[in-house]
Write a protein that holds these residues in place. Structure first.
Motif, PDB file in Angstrom:
ATOM      1  N   GLN A 215      11.684 -54.373  15.173  1.00  0.00           N
ATOM      2  CA  GLN A 215      10.980 -55.559  14.686  1.00  0.00           C
ATOM      3  C   GLN A 215       9.504 -55.282  14.401  1.00  0.00           C
ATOM      4  O   GLN A 215       8.852 -56.076  13.720  1.00  0.00           O
ATOM      5  CB  GLN A 215      11.152 -56.730  15.659  1.00  0.00           C
ATOM      6  CG  GLN A 215      12.557 -57.310  15.604  1.00  0.00           C
ATOM      7  CD  GLN A 215      12.788 -58.497  16.529  1.00  0.00           C
ATOM      8  OE1 GLN A 215      13.838 -58.598  17.164  1.00  0.00           O
ATOM      9  NE2 GLN A 215      11.838 -59.408  16.618  1.00  0.00           N
ATOM     10  N   LYS A 216       8.993 -54.153  14.866  1.00  0.00           N
ATOM     11  CA  LYS A 216       7.649 -53.711  14.487  1.00  0.00           C
ATOM     12  C   LYS A 216       7.668 -53.003  13.129  1.00  0.00           C
ATOM     13  O   LYS A 216       6.629 -52.576  12.622  1.00  0.00           O
ATOM     14  CB  LYS A 216       7.066 -52.783  15.550  1.00  0.00           C
ATOM     15  CG  LYS A 216       6.923 -53.399  16.939  1.00  0.00           C
ATOM     16  CD  LYS A 216       5.941 -54.537  17.009  1.00  0.00           C
ATOM     17  CE  LYS A 216       4.527 -54.073  17.124  1.00  0.00           C
ATOM     18  NZ  LYS A 216       3.581 -55.196  17.388  1.00  0.00           N
ATOM     19  N   GLY A 217       8.863 -52.877  12.537  1.00  0.00           N
ATOM     20  CA  GLY A 217       8.989 -52.219  11.237  1.00  0.00           C
ATOM     21  C   GLY A 217       9.151 -50.716  11.335  1.00  0.00           C
ATOM     22  O   GLY A 217       8.897 -49.998  10.361  1.00  0.00           O
ATOM     23  N   VAL A 218       9.588 -50.228  12.497  1.00  0.00           N
ATOM     24  CA  VAL A 218       9.698 -48.791  12.750  1.00  0.00           C
ATOM     25  C   VAL A 218      11.162 -48.447  12.997  1.00  0.00           C
ATOM     26  O   VAL A 218      11.831 -49.115  13.801  1.00  0.00           O
ATOM     27  CB  VAL A 218       8.841 -48.401  13.975  1.00  0.00           C
ATOM     28  CG1 VAL A 218       8.986 -46.914  14.288  1.00  0.00           C
ATOM     29  CG2 VAL A 218       7.376 -48.771  13.736  1.00  0.00           C
ATOM     30  N   SER A 219      11.685 -47.433  12.333  1.00  0.00           N
ATOM     31  CA  SER A 219      13.063 -47.010  12.573  1.00  0.00           C
ATOM     32  C   SER A 219      13.134 -46.244  13.882  1.00  0.00           C
ATOM     33  O   SER A 219      12.134 -45.709  14.367  1.00  0.00           O
ATOM     34  CB  SER A 219      13.581 -46.160  11.419  1.00  0.00           C
ATOM     35  OG  SER A 219      12.786 -45.010  11.250  1.00  0.00           O
ATOM     36  N   ILE A 220      14.317 -46.199  14.474  1.00  0.00           N
ATOM     37  CA  ILE A 220      14.452 -45.634  15.819  1.00  0.00           C
ATOM     38  C   ILE A 220      15.272 -44.346  15.818  1.00  0.00           C
ATOM     39  O   ILE A 220      16.249 -44.208  15.092  1.00  0.00           O
ATOM     40  CB  ILE A 220      15.073 -46.649  16.802  1.00  0.00           C
ATOM     41  CG1 ILE A 220      16.386 -47.241  16.256  1.00  0.00           C
ATOM     42  CG2 ILE A 220      14.079 -47.754  17.116  1.00  0.00           C
ATOM     43  CD1 ILE A 220      17.069 -48.197  17.208  1.00  0.00           C
ATOM     44  N   ASN A 221      14.825 -43.424  16.664  1.00  0.00           N
ATOM     45  CA  ASN A 221      15.486 -42.138  16.856  1.00  0.00           C
ATOM     46  C   ASN A 221      15.779 -42.020  18.340  1.00  0.00           C
ATOM     47  O   ASN A 221      14.849 -41.997  19.153  1.00  0.00           O
ATOM     48  CB  ASN A 221      14.545 -41.027  16.371  1.00  0.00           C
ATOM     49  CG  ASN A 221      15.195 -39.659  16.386  1.00  0.00           C
ATOM     50  OD1 ASN A 221      16.010 -39.343  17.251  1.00  0.00           O
ATOM     51  ND2 ASN A 221      14.807 -38.816  15.436  1.00  0.00           N
ATOM     52  N   THR A 222      17.035 -41.983  18.710  1.00  0.00           N
ATOM     53  CA  THR A 222      17.415 -41.940  20.121  1.00  0.00           C
ATOM     54  C   THR A 222      18.406 -40.813  20.377  1.00  0.00           C
ATOM     55  O   THR A 222      19.115 -40.376  19.462  1.00  0.00           O
ATOM     56  CB  THR A 222      18.050 -43.263  20.580  1.00  0.00           C
ATOM     57  OG1 THR A 222      19.200 -43.535  19.759  1.00  0.00           O
ATOM     58  CG2 THR A 222      17.060 -44.416  20.463  1.00  0.00           C
ATOM     59  N   MET A 223      18.456 -40.363  21.613  1.00  0.00           N
ATOM     60  CA  MET A 223      19.398 -39.330  22.027  1.00  0.00           C
ATOM     61  C   MET A 223      19.936 -39.664  23.398  1.00  0.00           C
ATOM     62  O   MET A 223      19.200 -40.101  24.282  1.00  0.00           O
ATOM     63  CB  MET A 223      18.711 -37.961  22.057  1.00  0.00           C
ATOM     64  CG  MET A 223      19.652 -36.786  22.342  1.00  0.00           C
ATOM     65  SD  MET A 223      20.187 -36.598  24.078  1.00  0.00           S
ATOM     66  CE  MET A 223      18.632 -36.216  24.875  1.00  0.00           C
ATOM     67  N   SER A 224      21.233 -39.466  23.582  1.00  0.00           N
ATOM     68  CA  SER A 224      21.858 -39.535  24.891  1.00  0.00           C
ATOM     69  C   SER A 224      23.110 -38.673  24.849  1.00  0.00           C
ATOM     70  O   SER A 224      23.669 -38.429  23.768  1.00  0.00           O
ATOM     71  CB  SER A 224      22.222 -40.971  25.272  1.00  0.00           C
ATOM     72  OG  SER A 224      22.862 -41.001  26.544  1.00  0.00           O
ATOM     73  N   THR A 225      23.544 -38.222  26.003  1.00  0.00           N
ATOM     74  CA  THR A 225      24.809 -37.489  26.084  1.00  0.00           C
ATOM     75  C   THR A 225      25.936 -38.370  26.615  1.00  0.00           C
ATOM     76  O   THR A 225      27.087 -37.949  26.630  1.00  0.00           O
ATOM     77  CB  THR A 225      24.663 -36.252  26.996  1.00  0.00           C
ATOM     78  OG1 THR A 225      24.237 -36.683  28.288  1.00  0.00           O
ATOM     79  CG2 THR A 225      23.646 -35.271  26.407  1.00  0.00           C
TER      80      THR A 225
END
Length: 272
Positions: A215-225
């Motif tokens: 919602q801040k206009g930023v795309s998200i990059n996440t990692m989990s196993t």
């Protein structure tokens, strides 16, 4: 065209620091829950394994978005394009969807590496180009150095760090931000506010944090196993944080918790 704000590409699965079977399994889980955007880098040492995993998943080339990043050691004219060609060989691709400069150069002169990046785009090695870990002033300067649109500036972005200077620069330059360290490597979970807000939406603390970033206009990059976490990280498009809750979370940026400093990474610039 800004691919970061089209459908599932708002949510990218990051591969650092995964390798081997752990990487393959995590990417398989990510694909099964819906991820089609994957992020790697020369520095991660897992491009070849990422490419093998993508090949095994069997997607059509136009179904996926692949990002990789050029190591600062390869910013020399004689090394840049060969390093990108080597990355493509490892990834088993003819081009990457997004090619980033992983860090600003150590001497602070961003022009030479940006021009090499643009040359890679013109050579057809990348459909889109961008930068990572640029300051606000670097974003402004970059926009005047090359003509090719800069798709993104990938930066540390989470609600425990004030990045208003970068957000303002994104608006000014038309270079959107994308996040890494989106949950501050778990630091957000030490603050009860995120779980408290999440309870009213029937969402987890992590999902609240990721939704705030979007919602801040930023795309998200996440990692989990862990498959459950991978699925939860992807499942953030079916609710909207209220203006009141967004404002409450905004106050947490005063914590000023920054992970990536020059003590950790020698190429880190003097941040805004």
């Amino acid at each position: 065209m800004n691919i970061y704000f089209q459908g599932t590409n708002q949510r990218t699965f990051g591969t650092f620091p995964l390798t081997g079977g752990e990487l393959r399994d995590a990417m398989t889980h990510a694909a099964e829950v819906g991820y089609r955007s994957f992020d790697t880098a020369q520095m991660y040492g897992n491009e070849e394994e990422t490419g093998a995993a993508l090949a095994d998943l069997g997607f059509g080339r136009n179904e996926i978005c692949v990002t990789t990043k050029v190591h600062p050691d390869n910013f020399r004219p004689e090394a840049f394009l060969p390093s990108v060609e080597e990355s493509l060989k490892k990834l088993q691709l003819d081009y990457v969807d997004v090619l980033l400069l992983h860090w600003p150069p150590a001497d602070g002169d961003i022009a030479p590496s940006l021009k090499l990046l643009e040359a890679a785009h013109k050579a057809g090695l990348a459909r889109n180009i961008g930068v990572s870990n640029y300051t606000a002033q670097m974003m402004r300067d970059a926009r005047n150095i090359i003509e090719t649109p800069i798709t993104t500036n990938q930066v540390e972005f989470h609600p425990l760090l004030n990045q208003d200077a970068l957000l303002d620069a994104a608006v000014e330059t038309g270079i959107p931000l994308s996040s890494y360290c989106s949950v501050a490597r778990g630091e957000v979970f030490k603050h009860a506010i995120f779980a408290e807000i999440g309870a009213s939406y029937k969402k987890s603390a992590a999902q609240v944090v990721l939704r705030w970033i979007l919602q801040k206009g930023v795309s998200i990059n996440t990692m989990s196993t862990k498959r459950a976490n991978i699925e939860a990280n992807f499942d953030v498009m079916d609710f909207t944080l209220s203006n009141i809750d967004m404002a409450r979370i905004d106050t947490m940026t005063q914590v000023d918790f920054r992970i990536v400093t020059s003590d950790l990474v020698p190429w880190a610039p003097e941040w805004d």
